[in-house]
Design a protein around this motif. Sequence first.
Motif, PDB file in Angstrom:
ATOM      1  N   UNK A 135     -37.933 -97.874  67.128  1.00 53.18           N
ATOM      2  CA  UNK A 135     -37.549 -98.047  68.514  1.00 53.18           C
ATOM      3  C   UNK A 135     -36.541 -96.980  68.885  1.00 53.18           C
ATOM      4  N   UNK A 136     -36.430 -96.718  70.169  1.00 54.66           N
ATOM      5  CA  UNK A 136     -35.472 -95.729  70.651  1.00 54.66           C
ATOM      6  C   UNK A 136     -34.062 -96.252  70.466  1.00 54.66           C
ATOM      7  N   UNK A 173     -37.451 -88.069  84.917  1.00 51.09           N
ATOM      8  CA  UNK A 173     -38.854 -88.435  84.877  1.00 51.09           C
ATOM      9  C   UNK A 173     -39.666 -87.265  84.349  1.00 51.09           C
ATOM     10  N   UNK A 174     -40.485 -87.522  83.340  1.00 49.71           N
ATOM     11  CA  UNK A 174     -41.296 -86.462  82.751  1.00 49.71           C
ATOM     12  C   UNK A 174     -42.283 -85.927  83.774  1.00 49.71           C
ATOM     13  N   UNK A 175     -42.388 -84.626  83.867  1.00 49.19           N
ATOM     14  CA  UNK A 175     -43.285 -84.004  84.829  1.00 49.19           C
ATOM     15  C   UNK A 175     -44.695 -83.992  84.292  1.00 49.19           C
ATOM     16  N   UNK A 176     -45.591 -84.569  85.056  1.00 55.80           N
ATOM     17  CA  UNK A 176     -47.003 -84.500  84.720  1.00 55.80           C
ATOM     18  C   UNK A 176     -47.618 -83.394  85.567  1.00 55.80           C
ATOM     19  N   UNK A 215     -45.623 -90.439  75.990  1.00 55.90           N
ATOM     20  CA  UNK A 215     -44.638 -89.365  75.887  1.00 55.90           C
ATOM     21  C   UNK A 215     -43.567 -89.678  74.846  1.00 55.90           C
ATOM     22  N   UNK A 216     -43.438 -90.965  74.489  1.00 59.08           N
ATOM     23  CA  UNK A 216     -42.441 -91.365  73.517  1.00 59.08           C
ATOM     24  C   UNK A 216     -41.021 -91.330  74.035  1.00 59.08           C
ATOM     25  N   UNK A 217     -40.836 -91.608  75.330  1.00 60.29           N
ATOM     26  CA  UNK A 217     -39.487 -91.566  75.887  1.00 60.29           C
ATOM     27  C   UNK A 217     -39.386 -92.403  77.164  1.00 60.29           C
ATOM     28  N   UNK A 218     -38.133 -92.681  77.550  1.00 57.83           N
ATOM     29  CA  UNK A 218     -37.880 -93.364  78.811  1.00 57.83           C
ATOM     30  C   UNK A 218     -38.121 -92.379  79.938  1.00 57.83           C
ATOM     31  N   UNK A 241     -49.775 -97.864  78.092  1.00 54.92           N
ATOM     32  CA  UNK A 241     -48.946 -96.653  78.105  1.00 54.92           C
ATOM     33  C   UNK A 241     -47.512 -96.920  78.559  1.00 54.92           C
ATOM     34  N   UNK A 242     -47.358 -97.685  79.650  1.00 52.20           N
ATOM     35  CA  UNK A 242     -46.023 -97.895  80.205  1.00 52.20           C
ATOM     36  C   UNK A 242     -45.511 -99.300  79.904  1.00 52.20           C
ATOM     37  N   UNK A 243     -44.268 -99.376  79.453  1.00 52.25           N
ATOM     38  CA  UNK A 243     -43.576-100.651  79.287  1.00 52.25           C
ATOM     39  C   UNK A 243     -42.573-100.718  80.430  1.00 52.25           C
ATOM     40  N   UNK A 244     -42.680-101.766  81.269  1.00 52.15           N
ATOM     41  CA  UNK A 244     -41.897-101.827  82.496  1.00 52.15           C
ATOM     42  C   UNK A 244     -41.107-103.126  82.611  1.00 52.15           C
ATOM     43  N   UNK A 245     -39.924-103.006  83.197  1.00 51.05           N
ATOM     44  CA  UNK A 245     -39.147-104.186  83.566  1.00 51.05           C
ATOM     45  C   UNK A 245     -38.437-103.879  84.872  1.00 51.05           C
ATOM     46  N   UNK A 246     -38.656-104.714  85.870  1.00 53.76           N
ATOM     47  CA  UNK A 246     -37.977-104.588  87.158  1.00 53.76           C
ATOM     48  C   UNK A 246     -37.309-105.927  87.436  1.00 53.76           C
ATOM     49  N   UNK A 247     -35.983-105.934  87.449  1.00 51.25           N
ATOM     50  CA  UNK A 247     -35.218-107.157  87.656  1.00 51.25           C
ATOM     51  C   UNK A 247     -34.460-107.038  88.979  1.00 51.25           C
ATOM     52  N   UNK A 248     -34.495-108.100  89.793  1.00 49.01           N
ATOM     53  CA  UNK A 248     -33.863-108.032  91.109  1.00 49.01           C
ATOM     54  C   UNK A 248     -33.117-109.314  91.454  1.00 49.01           C
TER      55      UNK A 248
END
Length: 289
Positions: A4-5, A15-18, A50-53, A255-262
């Motif tokens: 883990x990171x 943000x990684x440039x695609x 990409x292996x990164x945040x 691919x993406x692991x996401x969490x949005x808390x509000x």
Amino acid sequence: MKPLAPLLVTGPLVVAALAAPSAAAHAAASKPPRVPAGTTAAWVVFDRQAGKFVATRNAHRKYRSASVVKILIAIDYLERRKSVPAADAKLLRIMLRSSDDDAASTFWDRGGKGQIIVRTARKLGLSDTTPPPAAKPGFWGYTSLSAYDVVRTYRYLLDRADAKVRDTILGHLRRSTPCGTDGFDQTFGIPDGVPRPWAVKQGWSGFGTTPPVRCDAKAAAAAISLVAQRAAGSGVPDYGRPVLHTTGLAGKGDRFVMAVLTAHPAGSTWSGSVKRITTLTRDLYRSVS
């Protein structure tokens, strides 16, 4: 297993440039979401390819978990048993797919309440996750956690957990039902704002025990708990404010692991809060994908 990171996120993440057709197009795509006035938002997105945040905001800010804690309840239950009785398998299914609160309370009581959080936080390395206040031991939704810890939990399931634990939990989250068993529509955020495939666990608290409009599974599906336990004491993040969370995996191959808390202004309506978090989530996904 993939490591883990590092536990802490310190400072802004780029943000990684695609590949993009122009600098202007890329700038527009990578622009972070705008958070409405009065709303407190935190998010973390980890790009496994990409292996990164690739996106972060208030990564370590604590929120009360609402039903997102059901993932930790499930991990703790499954990892402490060699087999799962049929009755418990049914409870796990409705707890994870339909956010059933009675099922969560059953596992919570059996597992020693807050000790579930102590055990899982220690094992997964969750620095921001703590049990409910001592005065509210039965309120599993008062567990405190952060967007970073939620993403770390999903990465634990993907990269470190036993295959049976991973497949059971993520298998249910991939089949999240449009309606919670309490009648609230749980298609906000990722389900309504991000293209399939995805796996999700939602959370909501502070909107009352009865939804303004009872969820219609067919209508909710076509458009694509905590049973609102109200914060009632010190030590509970965002005391007096309704919270709405959307978390999970998105994209081909998870691919993406996401969490949005509000957390929303006191007295916010369900429909208004749902619109805010869905817009945030949609814009966030577009900025990284």
